[in-house]
Design a protein around this motif. Structure first.
Motif, PDB file in Angstrom:
ATOM      1  N   ASP A 264       7.575  24.019  18.020  1.00 49.65           N
ATOM      2  CA  ASP A 264       7.510  24.337  19.445  1.00 49.65           C
ATOM      3  C   ASP A 264       6.099  24.687  19.897  1.00 49.65           C
ATOM      4  OD1 ASP A 264       7.845  26.589  17.892  1.00 49.65           O
ATOM      5  OD2 ASP A 264       9.559  27.365  18.964  1.00 49.65           O
ATOM      6  N   ASN A 265       5.170  24.846  18.960  1.00 52.15           N
ATOM      7  CA  ASN A 265       3.779  25.034  19.364  1.00 52.15           C
ATOM      8  C   ASN A 265       3.115  23.722  19.740  1.00 52.15           C
ATOM      9  OD1 ASN A 265       3.256  27.793  19.185  1.00 52.15           O
ATOM     10  ND2 ASN A 265       3.314  27.663  16.950  1.00 52.15           N
ATOM     11  N   ALA A 266       3.592  22.665  19.125  1.00 52.62           N
ATOM     12  CA  ALA A 266       2.975  21.371  19.352  1.00 52.62           C
ATOM     13  C   ALA A 266       3.501  20.717  20.618  1.00 52.62           C
ATOM     14  CB  ALA A 266       3.241  20.462  18.155  1.00 52.62           C
ATOM     15  N   SER A 267       4.546  21.311  21.179  1.00 49.79           N
ATOM     16  CA  SER A 267       5.183  20.704  22.342  1.00 49.79           C
ATOM     17  C   SER A 267       4.260  20.668  23.539  1.00 49.79           C
ATOM     18  CB  SER A 267       6.417  21.525  22.730  1.00 49.79           C
ATOM     19  OG  SER A 267       7.504  21.169  21.935  1.00 49.79           O
ATOM     20  N   SER A 268       4.642  19.853  24.480  1.00 51.64           N
ATOM     21  CA  SER A 268       3.931  19.800  25.745  1.00 51.64           C
ATOM     22  C   SER A 268       4.477  20.895  26.658  1.00 51.64           C
ATOM     23  CB  SER A 268       4.138  18.427  26.372  1.00 51.64           C
ATOM     24  OG  SER A 268       5.527  18.181  26.527  1.00 51.64           O
ATOM     25  N   VAL A 269       3.983  20.890  27.879  1.00 52.73           N
ATOM     26  CA  VAL A 269       4.402  21.882  28.865  1.00 52.73           C
ATOM     27  C   VAL A 269       5.512  21.273  29.715  1.00 52.73           C
ATOM     28  CG1 VAL A 269       3.605  23.262  30.827  1.00 52.73           C
ATOM     29  CG2 VAL A 269       2.069  22.826  28.877  1.00 52.73           C
TER      30      VAL A 269
ATOM     31  N   THR B 240       5.555  30.651  25.809  1.00 58.12           N
ATOM     32  CA  THR B 240       4.751  29.515  25.354  1.00 58.12           C
ATOM     33  C   THR B 240       5.534  28.579  24.444  1.00 58.12           C
ATOM     34  OG1 THR B 240       2.858  31.024  25.413  1.00 58.12           O
ATOM     35  CG2 THR B 240       2.543  28.908  24.298  1.00 58.12           C
ATOM     36  N   LYS B 241       6.321  29.126  23.539  1.00 57.77           N
ATOM     37  CA  LYS B 241       7.059  28.288  22.597  1.00 57.77           C
ATOM     38  C   LYS B 241       8.251  27.618  23.269  1.00 57.77           C
ATOM     39  CE  LYS B 241       5.863  31.055  18.528  1.00 57.77           C
ATOM     40  NZ  LYS B 241       4.906  30.147  17.881  1.00 57.77           N
TER      41      LYS B 241
ATOM     42  N   GLY C 221       8.140  26.049  26.400  1.00 57.40           N
ATOM     43  CA  GLY C 221       7.808  25.178  27.514  1.00 57.40           C
ATOM     44  C   GLY C 221       6.668  25.590  28.416  1.00 57.40           C
ATOM     45  N   ALA C 222       6.139  26.801  28.246  1.00 59.57           N
ATOM     46  CA  ALA C 222       4.988  27.181  29.056  1.00 59.57           C
ATOM     47  C   ALA C 222       3.713  26.675  28.389  1.00 59.57           C
ATOM     48  CB  ALA C 222       4.945  28.695  29.232  1.00 59.57           C
ATOM     49  N   MET C 223       2.602  26.756  29.118  1.00 62.25           N
ATOM     50  CA  MET C 223       1.328  26.315  28.558  1.00 62.25           C
ATOM     51  C   MET C 223       0.724  27.404  27.670  1.00 62.25           C
ATOM     52  SD  MET C 223      -2.167  25.163  30.511  1.00 62.25           S
ATOM     53  CE  MET C 223      -1.503  23.638  31.203  1.00 62.25           C
TER      54      MET C 223
ATOM     55  N   ASN D 103      -1.104  16.771  28.933  1.00 61.58           N
ATOM     56  CA  ASN D 103       0.265  17.230  28.681  1.00 61.58           C
ATOM     57  C   ASN D 103       1.165  16.103  28.178  1.00 61.58           C
ATOM     58  OD1 ASN D 103       2.166  19.286  28.593  1.00 61.58           O
ATOM     59  ND2 ASN D 103       3.055  18.678  30.558  1.00 61.58           N
TER      60      ASN D 103
ATOM     61  N   THR E 257       0.783  17.297  20.254  1.00 66.23           N
ATOM     62  CA  THR E 257      -0.433  17.330  19.440  1.00 66.23           C
ATOM     63  C   THR E 257      -0.250  18.445  18.423  1.00 66.23           C
ATOM     64  OG1 THR E 257      -1.470  18.975  20.846  1.00 66.23           O
ATOM     65  CG2 THR E 257      -1.926  16.661  21.372  1.00 66.23           C
TER      66      THR E 257
ATOM     67  N   ARG F  68      -4.928  22.453  23.123  1.00 65.23           N
ATOM     68  CA  ARG F  68      -5.421  21.237  23.774  1.00 65.23           C
ATOM     69  C   ARG F  68      -5.802  21.455  25.232  1.00 65.23           C
ATOM     70  NH1 ARG F  68       0.073  17.633  24.805  1.00 65.23           N
ATOM     71  NH2 ARG F  68       1.411  19.112  23.723  1.00 65.23           N
TER      72      ARG F  68
END
Lengths: 344, 344, 344, 344
Positions: free
Chosen positions: A3-8, A200-201, A203-205, B20, B24, B236
């Motif tokens: 979930d850290n690698a996910s996008s926003v 953050t994990k 879905g937030a940036m 986004n 990554t 990123r």
């Protein structure tokens, strides 16, 4: 899968873009931040002091510093993220308080472990680090979720010894939808004093909130946040993230989806010949052992996870699903693993 | 008018949205961050170690911690931002090093002041805090810009006493276009050891780079960044900001525009009856005294600045222009002030 | 001449030898320490919390840590020993609080200087280090003594801004006999919150007491003392020193003698052709300018003092008399100086 | 029976009294300290940097700070004094380094335990506290003594991972005479980098030496000592203690005697019906279980020891003999215990 690698989440990114319209006051003194803090009070069904920061490390370390003196000690599970994975941030922010690792099944602290810890480090004796807090991770580092009764029992044990209770809620939403309770029930109603409320994990940036349920603990936090370089000048973008995250239950929907995908994945892994779960899957993390051939095939296919130690019967892996893990992702993952296991 | 209250440049916001797309690796181990670091090496015409963080406070405090031991001392101008406006962040990150304030005209340190400082705090004597560094702000806290010769003279004086040189470049771009020199000339070629390279005040959302010109100083910084909660998991988005900031000279164009607007504004203020500049305007900050009626009229009109102390002949104000200050903004500001001053 | 170089008063040494008879409990839990603490309560005419340590640096730094948070700031005179001569110990023990130097005649802080300091560092604004304490040295670093009215005025100013008051009493006894007042009058009755009660410079081997007048401030000090390596296992020898120091007014007799010798010496220096005092001599320290030839002759004769900066008209010296400075010592010193000055 | 409760050896007390004759320079710049440091170099058969302080807590914490950065970690035995009994002093002096407790039989670290520790906390990964040192206690907290081969193996394992080696030698002399080797053999020849050389528990009043075998590590220690309030102004009295301690082998004679008394006592306890030793007695500490009636009778008779946990078959006790424990003391202790055990 991490979930850290996910996008926003698109809703959150859009809110940030929208917040870029015009000037606001700096350093968190803006309407976006103000509204987010009000939303947090609503979420927790009472007035809370909340402080937005950009990382979970900062949220945890600041919270621990709010409840522990430099000569103090904090009981943690030996696998706790604050103990093993923050490069000593709690020690830095607390000015050297000691994290005392305890053992416990499924990544969980127990009242009994705390009592044993206090026998080893008796309070009030000048030679010993002074136990002043406990920190529990909800979801735990083994992917399990404390029940409300477990949190209450821990808090009761802690408070009976004047220990404050910190909850590391990096995956707070995932635990919450897993239990199906309210945020209030999982925190202050169960005795939690300070909470790291992660977004953050999920879905937030990059935004996390310190939620302080005892106002007296909040007095110094604004200064501690500034002093640690965690007060962003264009604070509105933290506020906008948190606002969008909480709006219309987005955060709960995303966590719920992630948990469902984890359940699917767990089911598939258990069905793998030679596959097994190391801990019950109760949120969006899966700690599993998969057969070596399956692991090799997945690595070849570019699956984004890390091996997590070795077991005699296969490769120990940690998989984390997120708001944007799709059923297709899960199916593909399982197909590759199943084929490889079958071929072996 | 303040560059902290400004919005984010559209090119930078677009880059964040674009970044986004997809997954990554986390924690700065992504292509955006990697590319930004490569761009920074190009900008500085040599290999540099760079570390992205979210705030200027963190950049300054980490840099100072890289060059000063806990028992060390740092010479700063008595008005230095690190001394007065970071709630003790340098002391926190350095674990208690001492900031020794020196006086100097126009907000600038001088070699003479450093020599006097060393007379008061002789190195090598066990009773005294040990001077180990100087920190200079380029642009200074009075809005003035050190000439290359001044930086070189300071560095030479510092290095002759084994003091490391830190440059707080929160407004680095504004100083650079003011001098019309290269980044290399304004830093390592002039003796700077570590630089806080600011972007947030010049159109970014929240990103600053520590630029380390002596590789030996960089070794511990990755751990210090993590430990201080400054390593963002979705790194990123810092990389994307910095990449867009540097791309095609955007950063220089924005700073150049801001400086021009400041010059216009300064000219207008000097023409006000009863208006005067307190310091030469050399970048995008104006420290001026304006007549009370002008101040009142501007406040009534909602001009976004803060009074900055009082002078016998009027109100002392600090105005900061930014990449999105328009000629019309300046003209309107001056018109209100002129009318009010004339009416009085 | 220096009170650090002095030997230990015979009464105190005898008490230490006597205390060596037999076993006691360790770590300050002994009858000698207990009695010393009781004596201190009598000396201050009320119950006080007292903590014995081996150095003045530790006493000052622990006291400051008891009244200042890590993000706090402490106003001090720019010449204060805690600021210039403890290698950053206050910053270490407070975990990075900031010492803000103020100017003031004769080495003394004034209410006005504190007010100006608070204008520069306004309380409650998150960007600034938060002023939380003042520290004054009684005797001051210029050898002058604050009057009771001056201490009261300072405390009043401090308390009106919620600043705690620390007194560095390294030469407490010398100030006390100079004023001819009671310990209570010079401390808590005048608003002092915590005191470093020095004995080492006045005939002890190495013992200082933290005296805490507000019990709430004392709670953590036992742990802070242990944690800083200041809790001696054979604590009885600190207790024995302090007990003998206070017994039958020995401490007052020694300070009184030292002050008298300083007065004699000051008188003689003022009579020297080309000699002058830089500050009023009010206790046992003399800051004077003596003619170069006198300085040379004294150095040749082995007089144990250090030059203390240079003045246009001679050599600036600091002389400190102590309990065992004799009239003959003073006479010899003055004879050498007078002869040399006359011969020049 | 405790070596902290003991008095000071008469030879050492006499030396302190003798050192009180006349004036010397302050702050360790005196002939007594200089001679003690020269003696230490002779004792260790090479040039060493040594720093005298008043407590073992300070010696250990300063040494650990010399070899560990704030983001570093130190492997220790889970029973290590630095971990459990110094109220967080190592964390304070290192500015928050982490002590990572390892298990090991008889209170001893092993190379295997260190390897396992490094698996849990891999070096170079930015998320983890960075292992940089190990600390071993010689004599250990269980009263056992590492053999030279064990120390060498530990040092080799540590150095192969760039970990520095600290030896807590609070009871260094007792270990030394137990092994019958030279100080050089037990330290730098076996790979020890920094040593806390204790004297207080073996007849001194309060003096310990930091012995640094790698000169590069010594550079900052003089400042760190001052800054932590450990530089005594009348430093000659530390020098005089250490000088007398080392003179004519006094330290070895005292340790040898204490060990012999411990052996006698251990033999007696083993002969008690229901008595047993919990660990091998190799120096001057005895961890034993004695029958409850014996414990009660001893307490009634005023024996000065503390119960040390409970065992099913009796009371767990810790007894420490010292330079002035007499054969008669031992005999009396055993007689009381034997009579009570027999009567039960």
């Amino acid at each position: 899968m991490s979930d850290n690698a996910s996008s926003v989440a698109p809703e959150i990114m859009s809110a940030m873009v929208a917040a870029n319209d015009g000037s606001t006051r700096g350093y968190g003194d803006d309407v976006y931040t103000q509204q987010a803090c009000e939303q947090l009070s609503k979420v927790f069904e009472r007035e809370v002091s909340s402080f937005l920061v950009a990382t979970g490390t900062a949220a945890n370390a600041l919270n621990l510093a709010a409840i522990t003196k430099p000569h103090g000690a904090i009981f943690v599970h030996e696998m706790a993220h604050v103990h093993t994975d923050e490069c000593g941030a709690p020690e830095f922010f607390t000015h050297g308080a000691k994290l005392l690792p305890l053992t416990g099944e499924n990544g969980k602290l127990t009242p009994e472990a705390i009592e044993r810890g206090l026998e080893d480090f008796p309070q009030g004796v000048v030679h010993h680090p002074q136990a002043q807090a406990i920190s529990l991770s909800q979801v735990s580092e083994c992917g399990t979720v404390y029940s409300l009764a477990e949190i209450e029992a821990l808090s009761k044990a802690a408070h009976s010894h004047m220990l404050r209770v910190h909850m590391d809620g990096a995956r707070f939403a995932n635990a919450l939808v897993s239990l199906g309770c309210t945020p209030a029930e999982m925190t202050w109603k169960a005795g939690v004093d300070v909470l790291s409320f992660g977004a953050t994990k999920n879905g937030a940036m990059g935004v996390e909130a310190l939620i302080v349920f005892d106002e007296a603990l909040a007095v110094d936090l604004q200064f501690m946040r500034k002093r640690s370089g965690q007060l962003l000048s264009k604070g509105r973008f933290l506020g906008a993230q948190m606002g969008a995250y909480l709006k219309d239950g987005l955060w709960l929907d995303m966590a719920s989806h992630a948990n469902k995908m984890a359940a699917l994945l767990a089911e598939g892994i258990e069905s793998l010949p030679g596959g097994r779960l190391r801990f019950p899957v109760q949120a969006n993390q899966i700690f599993a052992v998969i057969p070596k051939p399956a692991h090799k095939a997945l690595m070849t296919a570019g699956a984004g996870y890390y091996p997590w130690g070795h077991e005699p019967d296969g490769v120990s892996v940690r998989l984390v699903t997120s708001f944007n893990t799709s059923k297709e992702d899960v199916a593909e993952f399982l197909a590759i693993a199943t084929d490889a296991a079958a071929a072996a």
